[in-house]
Enzyme design. Structure first.
Site, PDB file in Angstrom:
ATOM      1  N   GLU A  22      -3.250  -0.300   8.183  1.00  0.00           N
ATOM      2  CA  GLU A  22      -2.060   0.071   8.952  1.00  0.00           C
ATOM      3  C   GLU A  22      -2.173  -0.516  10.342  1.00  0.00           C
ATOM      4  OE1 GLU A  22      -1.120   4.291   9.316  1.00  0.00           O
ATOM      5  OE2 GLU A  22      -1.559   4.616   7.196  1.00  0.00           O
TER       6      GLU A  22
ATOM      7  N   TYR B 258      -3.979   1.557  16.004  1.00  0.00           N
ATOM      8  CA  TYR B 258      -2.762   1.713  16.804  1.00  0.00           C
ATOM      9  C   TYR B 258      -3.006   1.534  18.296  1.00  0.00           C
ATOM     10  CZ  TYR B 258      -0.395   3.192  12.607  1.00  0.00           C
ATOM     11  OH  TYR B 258       0.152   3.192  11.348  1.00  0.00           O
TER      12      TYR B 258
ATOM     13  N   ASN C 204      -7.143   1.548  10.115  1.00  0.00           N
ATOM     14  CA  ASN C 204      -5.825   1.718  10.734  1.00  0.00           C
ATOM     15  C   ASN C 204      -6.019   1.603  12.231  1.00  0.00           C
ATOM     16  OD1 ASN C 204      -4.912   2.282   8.181  1.00  0.00           O
ATOM     17  ND2 ASN C 204      -4.406   4.429   8.580  1.00  0.00           N
TER      18      ASN C 204
ATOM     19  N   GLU D 163      -7.302   8.361   6.587  1.00  0.00           N
ATOM     20  CA  GLU D 163      -7.597   8.994   7.880  1.00  0.00           C
ATOM     21  C   GLU D 163      -8.094  10.432   7.785  1.00  0.00           C
ATOM     22  OE1 GLU D 163      -4.221   8.631  10.470  1.00  0.00           O
ATOM     23  OE2 GLU D 163      -4.285   6.461  10.499  1.00  0.00           O
TER      24      GLU D 163
ATOM     25  N   ARG E 261       0.855  -1.194   0.000  1.00  0.00           N
ATOM     26  CA  ARG E 261       0.000   0.000   0.000  1.00  0.00           C
ATOM     27  C   ARG E 261       0.890   1.244   0.000  1.00  0.00           C
ATOM     28  NH1 ARG E 261      -2.615   2.995   4.919  1.00  0.00           N
ATOM     29  NH2 ARG E 261      -3.723   4.591   3.735  1.00  0.00           N
TER      30      ARG E 261
ATOM     31  N   HIS F 257      -3.006  10.894   0.935  1.00  0.00           N
ATOM     32  CA  HIS F 257      -2.432  10.674   2.268  1.00  0.00           C
ATOM     33  C   HIS F 257      -1.802  12.003   2.712  1.00  0.00           C
ATOM     34  CE1 HIS F 257      -0.890   7.251   5.033  1.00  0.00           C
ATOM     35  NE2 HIS F 257      -0.576   8.379   5.637  1.00  0.00           N
TER      36      HIS F 257
HETATM   37  C1  FCB Z   1      -1.079   7.084  10.859  1.00  0.00           C
HETATM   38  C2  FCB Z   1      -0.706   7.627   9.498  1.00  0.00           C
HETATM   39  C3  FCB Z   1       0.627   7.154   9.000  1.00  0.00           C
HETATM   40  C4  FCB Z   1       1.647   7.082  10.098  1.00  0.00           C
HETATM   41  C5  FCB Z   1       1.109   6.316  11.281  1.00  0.00           C
HETATM   42  C6  FCB Z   1       2.089   6.157  12.427  1.00  0.00           C
HETATM   43  O1  FCB Z   1      -1.950   7.979  11.480  1.00  0.00           O
HETATM   44  O2  FCB Z   1      -1.672   7.280   8.546  1.00  0.00           O
HETATM   45  O3  FCB Z   1       1.024   7.999   7.960  1.00  0.00           O
HETATM   46  O4  FCB Z   1       2.068   8.345  10.450  1.00  0.00           O
HETATM   47  O5  FCB Z   1      -0.042   6.938  11.769  1.00  0.00           O
END
Ligand code: FCB
Length: 446
Positions: free
Chosen positions: A352, A294, A292, A166, A77, A121
């Site tokens: 992500e 985290y 995504n 995002e 990607r 992006h």
């Molecule tokens: C996300 C972004 C990516 C990167 C990660 C850590 O929010 O999409 O570009 O910065 O975080």
């Protein structure tokens, strides 16, 4: 017992984005982007770094594709830089920019790696910013023109398309908090950006479908399980409001439900931007939802809710990454269970997932990133659980293929499977790269 939860069709990938890796910020006719402008403004980036060179991927893409092939990736990607294609945001096409992505796509396909293209992006052409950027409705038309050009030129080979990465971050971190380009500090600007980004997404979907035979089209949202710090009514409300802001503002309109009611911003502003037909356009049928993931968000109430007020965010567990983000793998399953229960998206990709740690080369020239391996392993366990529960998740992209320019943090946060020496541009696969290679080979978590 080894689990083999990943079907042969499941795509193991890695992700990057144009501004974070390419460099060549003014090479061969490329126009200026809002990130070029932001990074060239003193005081905006923590370590004063820029993406002028970044990983120099624009010159080293072949080496990077070879590293992807050795890793065994099914899919890659990446994002296209809008000002590399349309330097002024609309109008004249920069053929040298198209040629770069042509070569990259051909190089990937030669190695049997499926390209997943993200159209936006975050690197908006500066010229459009000068006309109001995403706060101006006219940027929606410019995006459609850009989506048309890119899909006409790459759509014979690229079938998997992500319109936006995002939109929450573009809108709220870029326009309310101002930690990202263009660095605005306005609720009005954040909400106008939210609506225009979602409209740009929806309006571009039929264009992509028209230009690309057998297209698979989605959008990528960063989603967070939203928890309350306590059972108190106020904390519960804060958690609901943040769910409204972080998740539902971006999911509900795509699912055809309009904007949510319980949110920490002034809804009237958002509603006032909606013109007849907008919500129908935003709800254009998509083929997949990109997620995504985290960390989670744990909130407590405050008199004045803010987007990222630290006083409102509680870290429940000690384990954090170098970003200060709590490591919370089970949030991934929780998120997908909720998506599957509350929405009717037909298919998902994790576009992500990953972690920053302060990696260093050891005396033998190797990077033993044990914490990252543990992060990936625990999140892939959750991916397995999601699949085993019958949720249609079809791929997983690690963030990131290589260390890169981490926005406001500059070059100081390393997320890569591959270590980059930013002085010499030497690439060194980390332990996590070799570990991920074995996961992909065996289609099982080791
Ligand atoms: C996300 C972004 C990516 C990167 C990660 C850590 O929010 O999409 O570009 O910065 O975080």
């Amino acid at each position: 017992m080894t689990r083999h939860p990943f079907p042969a069709s499941f795509k193991f990938g890695a992700a990057t984005s144009s501004y974070q890796i390419e460099g060549g910020w003014d090479l061969d006719g490329k126009g200026e982007s809002i990130w070029d402008r932001f990074c060239h403004t003193p005081g905006k980036i923590e370590d004063a770094a820029t993406g002028d060179v970044a990983c120099d991927h624009i010159h080293r893409w072949q080496e990077d594709v070879n590293l992807m092939a050795d890793l065994g990736l099914d899919a890659y990607r990446f994002s296209v830089s809008w000002p590399r294609i349309l330097p002024a945001g609309r109008g004249a096409i920069n053929e040298a920019g198209i040629a770069f992505y042509d070569r990259l796509v051909d190089g990937l396909l030669e190695k049997g790696i499926k390209p997943f293209v993200t159209l936006y992006h975050w690197d908006l052409p500066q010229q459009l910013q000068d006309e109001g950027g995403w706060t101006a409705r006219s940027t929606v038309d410019a995006f459609c023109e850009y989506a048309d050009v890119v899909s006409r030129r790459l759509g014979d080979r690229v079938k998997d398309w992500i319109t936006l990465n995002e939109p929450f971050v573009s809108a709220f971190i870029g326009h309310w908090e101002g930690r990202h380009a263009p660095g605005a500090h306005s609720e009005q600007a954040a909400l106008a950006t939210t609506h225009h980004l979602l409209l740009a997404h929806g309006r571009s979907v039929p264009i992509l479908r028209f230009n690309v035979q057998e297209a698979s089209i989605g959008i990528t949202h960063v989603l967070h399980p939203s928890h309350a710090a306590s059972a108190s009514e106020q904390d519960q409300l804060a958690a609901q409001q943040f769910d409204g802001l972080l998740n539902r503002t971006f999911l509900d309109p795509i699912a055809g439900r309009g904007y949510p009611k319980i949110v920490p911003y002034d809804r009237a502003i958002l509603e006032s931007l909606v013109q007849p037909g907008d919500l129908e356009a935003i709800a254009a049928p998509i083929d997949f939802m990109g997620v995504n993931y985290y960390t989670r968000r744990v909130s407590r109430s405050a008199a004045v809710p803010e987007v990222e007020n630290d006083a409102q965010t509680v870290h429940v567990r000690d384990e954090q990454t170098d970003m200060g983000w709590e490591v919370y793998p089970e949030g991934l399953f929780e998120l997908f269970e909720r998506l599957h229960r509350d929405y009717d998206f037909t298919s998902y990709f994790i576009t992500e997932n990953g972690a920053a740690y302060p990696d260093e080369l050891d005396s033998g020239g190797r990077v033993k990133d044990i914490k990252r391996v543990s992060y990936f392993r625990r999140h892939l366990e959750q991916v397995a659980l999601i699949i085993e529960n019958g949720i249609p998740l079809h791929g997983y992209f690690a963030w990131s293929l290589m260390d890169n320019f981490e926005w406001g943090y500059g070059l100081s946060k390393r997320f890569g499977l591959i270590y980059i020496d930013f002085e010499t541009q030497e690439r060194t696969p980390k332990l996590s790269y070799w570990w991920y290679r074995d996961v992909i080979r065996g289609r099982s978590i080791i």
